[in-house]
Design an enzyme around this catalytic site. Structure first.
Site, PDB file in Angstrom:
ATOM      1  N   PHE A 111      -7.894 -11.359   5.897  1.00 31.66           N
ATOM      2  CA  PHE A 111      -7.069  -9.947   6.236  1.00 31.66           C
ATOM      3  C   PHE A 111      -5.935  -9.832   5.563  1.00 31.66           C
ATOM      4  CE2 PHE A 111      -9.388 -11.607  10.183  1.00 31.66           C
ATOM      5  CZ  PHE A 111      -9.572 -10.473  10.610  1.00 31.66           C
ATOM      6  N   HIS A 112      -5.819 -10.195   4.275  1.00 34.44           N
ATOM      7  CA  HIS A 112      -4.700  -9.857   3.315  1.00 34.44           C
ATOM      8  C   HIS A 112      -4.497  -8.194   3.167  1.00 34.44           C
ATOM      9  CE1 HIS A 112      -2.357 -13.149   1.685  1.00 34.44           C
ATOM     10  NE2 HIS A 112      -3.169 -13.901   2.591  1.00 34.44           N
ATOM     11  N   GLU A 160       1.128  -7.707  -8.989  1.00 34.91           N
ATOM     12  CA  GLU A 160       0.504  -7.738  -7.539  1.00 34.91           C
ATOM     13  C   GLU A 160       1.889  -7.646  -6.673  1.00 34.91           C
ATOM     14  OE1 GLU A 160      -1.323 -11.315  -6.364  1.00 34.91           O
ATOM     15  OE2 GLU A 160      -2.576 -11.475  -8.271  1.00 34.91           O
ATOM     16  N   ASN A 176      -4.710 -16.933 -13.123  1.00 38.46           N
ATOM     17  CA  ASN A 176      -4.149 -16.184 -12.276  1.00 38.46           C
ATOM     18  C   ASN A 176      -3.009 -17.212 -11.613  1.00 38.46           C
ATOM     19  OD1 ASN A 176      -3.825 -14.015 -10.191  1.00 38.46           O
ATOM     20  ND2 ASN A 176      -3.952 -15.849  -8.597  1.00 38.46           N
ATOM     21  N   GLU A 177      -1.622 -17.030 -11.770  1.00 34.21           N
ATOM     22  CA  GLU A 177      -0.549 -17.568 -11.469  1.00 34.21           C
ATOM     23  C   GLU A 177      -0.509 -18.895 -11.619  1.00 34.21           C
ATOM     24  OE1 GLU A 177      -0.515 -16.521  -6.940  1.00 34.21           O
ATOM     25  OE2 GLU A 177       0.652 -14.842  -7.618  1.00 34.21           O
ATOM     26  N   ARG A 214      -9.205 -22.574  -4.005  1.00 30.54           N
ATOM     27  CA  ARG A 214      -9.271 -22.139  -5.572  1.00 30.54           C
ATOM     28  C   ARG A 214      -8.006 -23.271  -6.155  1.00 30.54           C
ATOM     29  NH1 ARG A 214      -5.656 -16.544  -5.026  1.00 30.54           N
ATOM     30  NH2 ARG A 214      -3.802 -17.601  -4.355  1.00 30.54           N
ATOM     31  N   GLU A 258      -9.165 -14.944   2.277  1.00 19.31           N
ATOM     32  CA  GLU A 258      -7.910 -13.932   2.549  1.00 19.31           C
ATOM     33  C   GLU A 258      -8.537 -12.678   2.973  1.00 19.31           C
ATOM     34  OE1 GLU A 258      -6.062 -14.050  -1.539  1.00 19.31           O
ATOM     35  OE2 GLU A 258      -4.746 -15.677  -0.783  1.00 19.31           O
TER      36      GLU A 258
HETATM   37  C1  GAL Z   1      -1.286 -13.979  -4.858  1.00 21.70           C
HETATM   38  C2  GAL Z   1      -2.591 -14.237  -5.471  1.00 21.70           C
HETATM   39  C3  GAL Z   1      -3.755 -13.186  -5.033  1.00 21.70           C
HETATM   40  C4  GAL Z   1      -3.731 -13.351  -3.398  1.00 21.70           C
HETATM   41  C5  GAL Z   1      -2.410 -12.731  -2.995  1.00 21.70           C
HETATM   42  C6  GAL Z   1      -2.361 -12.813  -1.566  1.00 21.70           C
HETATM   43  O1  GAL Z   1      -0.061 -14.861  -5.005  1.00 21.70           O
HETATM   44  O2  GAL Z   1      -2.423 -13.943  -7.096  1.00 21.70           O
HETATM   45  O3  GAL Z   1      -4.940 -13.823  -5.745  1.00 21.70           O
HETATM   46  O4  GAL Z   1      -3.851 -14.750  -3.163  1.00 21.70           O
HETATM   47  O5  GAL Z   1      -1.197 -13.837  -3.505  1.00 21.70           O
HETATM   48  O6  GAL Z   1      -1.185 -12.613  -1.139  1.00 21.70           O
END
Ligand code: GAL
Length: 666
Positions: free
Chosen positions: A361-362, A311, A147-148, A109, A359
């Site tokens: 396994f997040h 988040e 995003n970020e 991304r 991601e």
């Molecule tokens: C954040 C991000 C999310 C995701 C997350 C994973 O920094 O905005 O999209 O990647 O981390 O921990």
């Protein structure tokens, strides 16, 4: 306003990763868990615009309608952090270039250059199409742009924009040459076209160029945000607009300067420590976000200092190389610690764990195991707890102001400093940690912010100190305030040029000391202090010019020389700390400085390991948040009504291991 009158609970929801058959179950589970706000569409660009200018909104229509029917509000994201493959194929010149000159490829991304006109045009087009379609959708509560923001680039678009920014900042080349001290190493510029971004070079880069590049890039990302924001505001002025801040020392964004440009400060927080460090980091980030929000509201001229934890990870802490599973109760403690510090809720990444993708396994509120899981049960309990706290309001009690300055952080990390371990953020964290363990409420402020009501001001390696900042600190102290400044504060001006005549430059007279030499310490080195403590990272040859010596160095070449001093200046007091004390020593020192400034801890009788945060609102009284970070039960003398259990507390709260209480105080 973006909230429905309750605290927000929810997170990133990615329906585009699932067949439509799952969406109804999602909404049912969200209702069961008490979810009332979700971010939708954040990485959905290729699903929303599968080919240039061809939009497929039918699925998003259905999702928003389903959410609305379920009483769940939406933070609609613009998907501009992840351009689709067709964009990169059509505009290879908009792919980002590293400082080494390598052009990055599509496949992850964030592969775009924020200064590339083609990217900005495409981003505005998709944001505009979303605004046209959804600006008046009844589910819409908030716009979340991008995003970020945090990528960088060194392509030709960036270099051209950098030159324009520099011309704007410095006026002419003579001023730029002066600010960057280009007389050093034959770097004098005679034409703007000779200036590039700080690309990979033979040896140490110019510190002024590096610093200006960081400032420029923060402004460039901000401009990209602002043009989307303006478009969204124009489509429906009633819907607030924000972007979620990413935190970390690599981030090229000055969040404080952005705070006046967002309608709501929103931060993402992922602690990196597994032990109590996760709670220390949580407290610091909550205080930072509140400080940015307060600063931003002053800039905008409104009275809201609301912010939102946008988040966080429900059940994992990601450390280098390993995901640590959060212990039962920790998700709730982290979430409520943010709420205690003013967050309007607790939002998570992410709602449902995907089957694939980088991601997979997040952490998620609905993990791979599904809703029959410890995580989902804890999420449901958290949702209920948050909704019991809707009445909490008012200001966080804080008598200490801790100064944070992004540019000082950038400048201290430049190569060519006397130590590669100098870090404004680490110094900020160390001071905050000491105050947190000593039990004092702390506000983060920026240079120039009003200091009324604060008894103690802490400058943690505030390296860049311009004349206005020096005057601001000076007036605070001479007017009766207490100051504690650590090493390297005051040393350089706003262009990172060293102030002459002895360190700490701009603050020398106020602190009543003069430093002639530094003694940076090796990574595993420490110096002993006369009070039994130790110092790390840094030491100095310090000569009092009016200050009283409180602690001396003990042993080694600095044996017997001053390490920590205190100076009476006007009707105030100024402490100087020339090393980084170990945690216990720093805590004792800040406790002493705070007490002598007339402060007391938020909850003086709280046992060690119990955190206390108090909110006060003139109309409603106060709320006391208590967190037991230990693995044994704790008793805390307090009175009130515990909102989480709806029970009266007459004498003391009994907190189970890892437990939380929120008392409405009488
Ligand atoms: C954040 C991000 C999310 C995701 C997350 C994973 O920094 O905005 O999209 O990647 O981390 O921990």
């Amino acid at each position: 306003m973006f909230s429905d009158g309750r605290l927000c609970f929810g997170g990133d929801y990615n329906p585009e990763q699932w067949p439509a058959s799952v969406w109804a179950e999602d909404v049912a589970l969200m209702r069961q868990a008490g979810v009332n706000l979700v971010t939708v569409g954040v990485f959905a660009w290729s699903r929303l615009e599968p080919a240039p200018g061809r939009y497929t909104f039918d699925w998003l229509d259905e999702v928003l309608d389903l959410l609305h029917a379920g009483g769940i509000r939406v933070a609609l994201a613009t998907p501009t952090a992840s351009p689709p493959p067709w964009f990169s194929a059509a505009h290879p010149g908009a792919l980002p270039v590293t400082a080494d000159g390598v052009r990055l490829h599509h496949g992850s991304r964030d592969t775009y250059c924020a200064a590339a006109p083609a990217y900005r045009t495409a981003a505005l087009a998709i944001a505009g199409a979303l605004a046209d379609r959804y600006a008046h959708h009844p589910a819409l509560a908030l716009w979340r742009v991008h995003n970020e923001y945090g990528t960088t680039c060194h392509c030709e678009h960036t270099a051209r924009a950098f030159r324009r920014w520099l011309a704007d900042r410095h006026g002419d080349l003579a001023a730029l040459n002066d600010a960057w001290v280009t007389s050093f190493w034959s770097q004098h510029y005679s034409d703007w076209t000779q200036i590039s971004t700080p690309r990979a070079t033979q040896y140490l880069a110019n510190p002024g160029q590096l610093l200006d590049f960081r400032r420029f890039w923060s402004d460039t990302l901000l401009a990209a945000y602002r043009e989307q924001r303006d478009l969204l505001h124009a489509a429906n002025p009633a819907i607030p607009v924000t972007t979620n801040y990413v935190l970390g020392d690599w981030v090229p964004v000055d969040h404080a300067r952005w705070a006046g440009e967002v309608d709501l400060v929103a931060v993402d927080h992922y602690p990196s420590a597994v032990d109590i460090g996760a709670e220390e980091q949580t407290a610091l980030v909550g205080d930072l976000a509140r400080g940015w929000a307060r600063h931003g509201s002053r800039h905008r001229g409104d009275a809201t200092s609301a912010w939102l934890l946008m988040e966080s990870a429900p059940h994992q802490i990601h450390t280098t190389g390993r995901a640590h599973t959060k212990e039962p109760g920790r998700m709730t403690r982290h979430s409520l610690a943010h709420v205690a510090r003013g967050s309007q809720g607790a939002m998570f990444f992410q709602w449902r764990a995907p089957v694939g993708g980088a991601e997979r396994f997040h952490s998620a509120l609905v993990p791979h195991a599904g809703p029959d899981s410890r995580v989902f049960r804890e999420a449901t309990a958290l949702g209920a707890a948050l909704h019991r706290l809707a009445e909490v309001d008012g200001q966080v009690e804080a008598g200490v102001a801790l100064v944070v300055d992004a540019a000082s952080g950038w400048a201290l990390r430049h190569p060519g400093m006397p130590s590669d371990r100098l870090d404004h953020q680490q110094e900020t964290a160390a001071a905050h940690r000491a105050l947190w363990h000593a039990g004092y409420g702390c506000d983060i402020v920026l240079p120039g912010d009003p200091l009324t009501g604060y008894r103690l001001l802490v400058l943690p390696a505030l390296y860049l100190t311009d004349d206005d900042t020096a005057q601001w600190v000076g007036e605070y102290v001479t007017g009766g305030g207490h100051l504690l400044a650590t090493y390297l504060s005051g040393v350089a001006d706003e262009h990172a040029r060293v102030r002459l005549g002895g360190y700490p430059g701009a603050l020398r007279d106020l602190l009543g000391v003069r430093v002639e030499e530094f003694h940076p310490l090796a990574a595993d080195d420490q110096v002993r202090l006369s009070d039994g403590g130790t110092g790390r990272i840094w030491a100095e040859t310090l000569r009092p010019t009016g200050a009283q010596v409180i602690t001396a160095y003990a042993g080694g070449v600095l044996d017997g020389q001053p390490a920590i001093t205190r100076h009476r200046a006007g009707s105030g007091t100024a402490w100087y700390v020339s090393t980084r004390p170990d945690d216990a020593t720093y805590r004792r020192l800040l406790d002493e400085a705070a007490r002598s400034a007339g402060l007391t801890p938020v909850c003086p009788d709280a046992p060690a390991g119990v955190e206390a945060v108090r909110r006060r609102a003139a109309a409603h009284g106060g709320w006391l948040f208590l967190f037991n970070h230990t693995d044994t039960p704790q008793r805390v003398p307090a009175r009130g009504t515990d909102l989480l259990t709806a029970t009266a507390v007459d004498e003391a709260v009994q907190l189970p291991p890892g437990g939380v209480a929120v008392l409405r105080e009488h």
